[in-house]
Design a protein around this motif. Sequence first.
Motif, short mmCIF file in Angstrom:
data_model
loop_
_atom_site.label_atom_id
_atom_site.label_comp_id
_atom_site.label_asym_id
_atom_site.label_seq_id
_atom_site.Cartn_x
_atom_site.Cartn_y
_atom_site.Cartn_z
N UNK A 13 0.86 -1.15 0.13
CA UNK A 13 0.01 0.07 0.00
C UNK A 13 0.91 1.36 0.06
N UNK A 14 1.95 1.24 0.58
CA UNK A 14 2.62 2.49 0.80
C UNK A 14 3.47 2.57 -0.70
N UNK A 15 3.88 1.61 -1.29
CA UNK A 15 4.39 1.68 -2.52
C UNK A 15 3.53 2.23 -3.54
N UNK A 16 2.39 1.84 -3.35
CA UNK A 16 1.03 2.29 -4.47
C UNK A 16 0.94 3.72 -4.18
N UNK A 17 1.10 4.04 -3.00
CA UNK A 17 0.82 5.55 -2.62
C UNK A 17 2.24 6.41 -3.07
N UNK A 18 3.34 6.04 -2.74
CA UNK A 18 4.50 6.63 -3.26
C UNK A 18 4.87 6.64 -4.97
N UNK A 19 4.61 5.32 -5.44
CA UNK A 19 5.14 5.29 -6.80
C UNK A 19 3.91 5.64 -7.81
N UNK A 24 -4.71 3.65 -0.95
CA UNK A 24 -5.81 2.72 -0.57
C UNK A 24 -6.22 2.67 1.18
N UNK A 25 -7.45 2.40 1.42
CA UNK A 25 -8.04 2.67 2.91
C UNK A 25 -7.37 1.31 3.55
N UNK A 26 -7.33 1.64 4.90
CA UNK A 26 -7.11 0.56 5.93
C UNK A 26 -7.64 -0.69 5.56
N UNK A 27 -9.01 -0.52 5.59
CA UNK A 27 -9.88 -1.74 5.38
C UNK A 27 -9.43 -2.45 4.13
N UNK A 28 -9.12 -1.77 2.88
CA UNK A 28 -8.67 -2.53 1.84
C UNK A 28 -7.40 -3.19 2.06
N UNK A 29 -6.43 -2.25 2.64
CA UNK A 29 -4.95 -3.21 3.00
C UNK A 29 -5.27 -4.41 4.07
N UNK A 30 -6.14 -4.10 4.92
CA UNK A 30 -6.42 -5.26 5.53
C UNK A 30 -6.91 -6.29 5.03
#
Length: 184
Positions: A13-19, A24-30
């Motif tokens: 999720x971090x890479x998707x945000x940075x790159x 993504x929401x926390x629910x999606x990541x979970x």
Amino acid sequence: MSGIMVQWAIWNARNAAVKNNVVNSATYTANQALTLFKEFKIAQDRGNRPRRQQDQNWRAPPKGMVKINFDGAVCMRSNTGGIGIVIRDHLGVILEALQSSVKGTVDPITIETLAVTKGLSLTKNLGFTNIKARRGCDGVRREANSVAHAMAKRALRIQDDHIWLDTFPSDFITICLVDYNHSS
């Protein structure tokens, strides 16, 4: 193991945000972590079942038939896929071979689909209709698909497609000879 899945989902999720500027929401990541964990458990359960016997070595097709072996490789770092295809007759003679680099594609299923499509197209162009096809991940040990695998790996480092009809790289011929000798 579930902790690793959560860490991977957060990292992804971090890479998707940075790159890609995708947040993504926390629910999606979970849910992504939970899905990964479920898939892992299913794979572990399958691993405990007796497996069907895999081909150990390359096997020649019956007389009058050609065999297409194909494989794909991916390199995440360069965002490249590689395809290796070899078409042989019942004597193990290479009739045609191809290696191809696919830029911007690192999905193994896409690469394998492209490989079988190109392999069938090659055999059609040569006029063959009685075909047996084997892919690298189809219950086949790497030893039974070594030429196509070597070609797919090498294709990650090339720019253009290479098709061989009459002459072939010596290292591929050597692998084919080893394959054929083990199949006898």
